[in-house]
Design a protein around this motif. Structure first.
Motif, PDB file in Angstrom:
ATOM      1  N   UNK A 142       0.640  -1.217   0.081  1.00  0.00           N
ATOM      2  CA  UNK A 142      -0.213   0.240   0.091  1.00  0.00           C
ATOM      3  C   UNK A 142       1.205   1.591   0.326  1.00  0.00           C
ATOM      4  N   UNK A 143       1.882   1.240   0.868  1.00  0.00           N
ATOM      5  CA  UNK A 143       2.883   2.331   1.326  1.00  0.00           C
ATOM      6  C   UNK A 143       3.988   2.518  -0.313  1.00  0.00           C
ATOM      7  N   UNK A 144       3.976   1.189  -1.375  1.00  0.00           N
ATOM      8  CA  UNK A 144       5.465   2.210  -2.580  1.00  0.00           C
ATOM      9  C   UNK A 144       4.227   3.020  -3.189  1.00  0.00           C
ATOM     10  N   UNK A 145       3.233   3.168  -3.324  1.00  0.00           N
ATOM     11  CA  UNK A 145       3.294   4.188  -4.227  1.00  0.00           C
ATOM     12  C   UNK A 145       2.335   5.584  -3.859  1.00  0.00           C
ATOM     13  N   UNK A 146       3.141   5.398  -2.952  1.00  0.00           N
ATOM     14  CA  UNK A 146       2.554   6.599  -2.131  1.00  0.00           C
ATOM     15  C   UNK A 146       4.755   6.538  -2.349  1.00  0.00           C
ATOM     16  N   UNK A 147       5.099   6.016  -1.726  1.00  0.00           N
ATOM     17  CA  UNK A 147       6.850   7.055  -1.626  1.00  0.00           C
ATOM     18  C   UNK A 147       6.833   6.871  -2.833  1.00  0.00           C
ATOM     19  N   UNK A 148       6.787   6.668  -3.730  1.00  0.00           N
ATOM     20  CA  UNK A 148       6.731   6.889  -5.428  1.00  0.00           C
ATOM     21  C   UNK A 148       6.221   8.354  -5.607  1.00  0.00           C
ATOM     22  N   UNK A 149       5.191   8.919  -4.987  1.00  0.00           N
ATOM     23  CA  UNK A 149       4.897   9.786  -4.856  1.00  0.00           C
ATOM     24  C   UNK A 149       5.031  11.142  -4.107  1.00  0.00           C
ATOM     25  N   UNK A 206       4.523  14.690   2.205  1.00  0.00           N
ATOM     26  CA  UNK A 206       5.921  15.309   2.122  1.00  0.00           C
ATOM     27  C   UNK A 206       5.784  16.205   3.182  1.00  0.00           C
ATOM     28  N   UNK A 207       4.860  16.428   3.380  1.00  0.00           N
ATOM     29  CA  UNK A 207       5.038  17.434   4.601  1.00  0.00           C
ATOM     30  C   UNK A 207       5.029  16.586   6.172  1.00  0.00           C
ATOM     31  N   UNK A 208       4.973  15.211   6.143  1.00  0.00           N
ATOM     32  CA  UNK A 208       4.840  14.555   7.403  1.00  0.00           C
ATOM     33  C   UNK A 208       6.567  14.192   7.714  1.00  0.00           C
ATOM     34  N   UNK A 209       7.285  14.133   6.459  1.00  0.00           N
ATOM     35  CA  UNK A 209       8.639  13.654   6.153  1.00  0.00           C
ATOM     36  C   UNK A 209       9.657  15.084   6.551  1.00  0.00           C
ATOM     37  N   UNK A 229      10.582   9.533   4.068  1.00  0.00           N
ATOM     38  CA  UNK A 229       9.963   8.905   3.353  1.00  0.00           C
ATOM     39  C   UNK A 229       9.361   7.351   2.950  1.00  0.00           C
ATOM     40  N   UNK A 230      11.027   6.938   3.056  1.00  0.00           N
ATOM     41  CA  UNK A 230      10.243   5.501   3.067  1.00  0.00           C
ATOM     42  C   UNK A 230       9.324   4.498   3.757  1.00  0.00           C
ATOM     43  N   UNK A 231      10.126   4.959   5.430  1.00  0.00           N
ATOM     44  CA  UNK A 231       9.638   3.999   6.790  1.00  0.00           C
ATOM     45  C   UNK A 231       8.060   5.222   7.069  1.00  0.00           C
ATOM     46  N   UNK A 232       7.578   6.652   6.151  1.00  0.00           N
ATOM     47  CA  UNK A 232       7.187   7.086   6.672  1.00  0.00           C
ATOM     48  C   UNK A 232       5.021   6.071   5.523  1.00  0.00           C
ATOM     49  N   UNK A 233       5.511   6.030   4.330  1.00  0.00           N
ATOM     50  CA  UNK A 233       5.119   5.924   3.390  1.00  0.00           C
ATOM     51  C   UNK A 233       4.710   4.156   3.990  1.00  0.00           C
ATOM     52  N   UNK A 234       5.483   3.399   4.373  1.00  0.00           N
ATOM     53  CA  UNK A 234       4.700   2.014   5.048  1.00  0.00           C
ATOM     54  C   UNK A 234       3.965   2.797   6.074  1.00  0.00           C
ATOM     55  N   UNK A 235       4.323   3.308   7.158  1.00  0.00           N
ATOM     56  CA  UNK A 235       3.695   3.797   7.912  1.00  0.00           C
ATOM     57  C   UNK A 235       1.939   4.102   7.892  1.00  0.00           C
ATOM     58  N   UNK A 236       1.821   5.042   6.896  1.00  0.00           N
ATOM     59  CA  UNK A 236       0.550   5.341   6.220  1.00  0.00           C
ATOM     60  C   UNK A 236       0.171   4.486   5.339  1.00  0.00           C
ATOM     61  N   UNK A 237       0.174   3.394   4.225  1.00  0.00           N
ATOM     62  CA  UNK A 237      -0.111   2.269   3.936  1.00  0.00           C
ATOM     63  C   UNK A 237      -0.340   1.325   5.432  1.00  0.00           C
ATOM     64  N   UNK A 238       0.233   1.597   6.442  1.00  0.00           N
ATOM     65  CA  UNK A 238      -0.616   0.824   7.429  1.00  0.00           C
ATOM     66  C   UNK A 238      -1.837   1.071   7.619  1.00  0.00           C
ATOM     67  N   UNK A 267      -8.338   6.768   9.794  1.00  0.00           N
ATOM     68  CA  UNK A 267      -7.537   7.436   9.845  1.00  0.00           C
ATOM     69  C   UNK A 267      -5.829   7.964   9.639  1.00  0.00           C
ATOM     70  N   UNK A 268      -5.753   7.576   8.993  1.00  0.00           N
ATOM     71  CA  UNK A 268      -4.385   8.092   7.705  1.00  0.00           C
ATOM     72  C   UNK A 268      -4.658  10.262   7.787  1.00  0.00           C
ATOM     73  N   UNK A 269      -5.768  10.458   7.501  1.00  0.00           N
ATOM     74  CA  UNK A 269      -6.246  11.404   7.208  1.00  0.00           C
ATOM     75  C   UNK A 269      -6.615  12.373   8.773  1.00  0.00           C
ATOM     76  N   UNK A 270      -6.689  11.442   9.286  1.00  0.00           N
ATOM     77  CA  UNK A 270      -7.075  12.646  10.763  1.00  0.00           C
ATOM     78  C   UNK A 270      -5.100  12.240  11.294  1.00  0.00           C
ATOM     79  N   UNK A 271      -4.194  11.516  10.884  1.00  0.00           N
ATOM     80  CA  UNK A 271      -3.082  11.744  11.251  1.00  0.00           C
ATOM     81  C   UNK A 271      -2.020  12.909  10.425  1.00  0.00           C
ATOM     82  N   UNK A 272      -2.354  12.987   9.476  1.00  0.00           N
ATOM     83  CA  UNK A 272      -1.894  14.160   8.386  1.00  0.00           C
ATOM     84  C   UNK A 272      -2.885  15.150   8.803  1.00  0.00           C
TER      85      UNK A 272
END
Length: 332
Positions: A14-21, A254-257, A264-273, A297-302
């Motif tokens: 789930x997180x890999x597309x977020x990591x690319x983006x 991007x702002x989260x990282x 971003x590598x770890x954050x994308x996996x975290x958001x994917x979870x 949940x992911x949007x509230x965290x954001x």
């Protein structure tokens, strides 16, 4: 309890597309451009790869005779070229013509989604499918093929080696971007262009060239996220509007990282979870409405991260008094 051996691989996928983006957007923003068209770029990259793969498979009389090298190369080239065109369009409008970046980005997102849905619907009609989707399973099998020894390593192999090559490419690209930005002269010039283009221009750095290159490279990286989603995550199945809001989440990431590709590598996996966490939280048949809350949940965290980041920046940039304001500017 959540089964981590099953949960972590799904979170990574789930997180890999977020990591690319997010990696692509970080490169773009380091040049001083805010590209809100990343969702559209990912959409265009995905459908372009699908079109290349579709026509390649259709040109073969027997799908079993598909060439693995071409099955990977054709969608990749189509995706990268289409994403590059989107980057060039954005730069032409915002850098050359000085158009508003926010308006341009939003227009490109709208255009990208419409572009994908139009050509996706056309391919569905050409294929004569009874359902509103097309399946490119032959091509997808090459993108999602994991390392051959993954199954022999038990849980360790499933967590670390059970992904397609694009997943590892996303991590490698993020690490390369981090190194270039922090340890090379090109990265120093790029950051100078993004932070103070006037000073960079006075120092002899071509601001326009750096903005064009960084934005186009960022779009090409982001486009790979769309291709990964279709070919690996969705197993080669394209259906209109299936990509969801992953592009917007990548921009927020991007702002989260804090604009750091390694984070971003770890954050994308975290958001994917977080994105799939609702599937692992028991709600019972009587309380299915709670599932919709868990999807937030992911949007509230954001939002929380955006608030905390804004408060921190405001505190750091706040001069202690009006008397010290000039001193503060001089120190900056």
């Amino acid at each position: 309890m959540i089964n981590l051996v099953a949960f972590i691989p799904r979170a990574v996928v789930q997180g890999i597309p977020l990591l690319f983006g997010s990696t692509g957007e970080i490169m773009t923003e380091k040049s001083g451009n805010l590209n809100l068209g990343i969702p559209g770029v990912m959409y265009v990259g995905a459908i372009s790869g699908v079109m290349g793969s579709f026509f390649y498979e259709q040109s073969l009389s027997d799908a079993s005779k598909i060439n693995g090298f071409l099955a990977i190369l054709i969608p990749l080239v189509c995706c990268l070229l289409a994403s590059l065109c989107m980057g060039l369009l954005y730069c032409f409008l915002t850098v050359t013509l000085r158009a508003n970046q926010n308006v341009t980005g939003l227009a490109m997102t709208t255009f990208g989604v419409g572009f994908g849905n139009f050509f996706g619907g056309s391919l569905i009609k050409l294929s004569g499918s009874d359902v509103p989707s097309i399946a490119l399973s032959a091509t997808s099998s090459y993108f999602s093929k994991s390392l051959p020894f993954a199954g022999k390593l038990g849980w360790f192999g499933k967590i670390f080696f059970s992904y397609g090559f694009l997943a590892y490419a996303a991590i490698i690209i993020a690490l390369i971007c981090a190194y270039v930005l922090k340890h090379t002269r090109v990265g120093l010039h790029l950051r100078a262009v993004g932070e103070n283009p006037g000073t960079a221009d006075a120092a002899g750095i071509s601001v326009t060239r750096y903005k064009y290159v960084a934005t186009c490279v960022g779009c090409m990286i982001a486009g790979l996220g769309g291709l990964y989603y279709v070919m690996d995550y969705a197993c080669g199945v394209w259906s209109n509007d299936a990509f969801g809001d992953r592009g917007w989440l990548a921009i927020a990431l991007v702002i989260f990282t804090i604009w750091r590709p390694v984070v971003s590598i770890f954050s994308s996996i975290f958001f994917g979870g977080l994105y799939i966490l609702y599937l692992y939280i028991p709600t019972g048949m009587d309380h299915m409405e709670f599932q919709e809350l868990y999807k937030m949940i992911p949007y509230v965290v954001t939002l929380v991260v955006l608030v905390l980041t804004s408060m921190r920046n405001k505190r750091e940039n706040q001069p202690p008094s009006s008397l010290g304001q000039s001193y503060f500017r001089e120190e900056r």
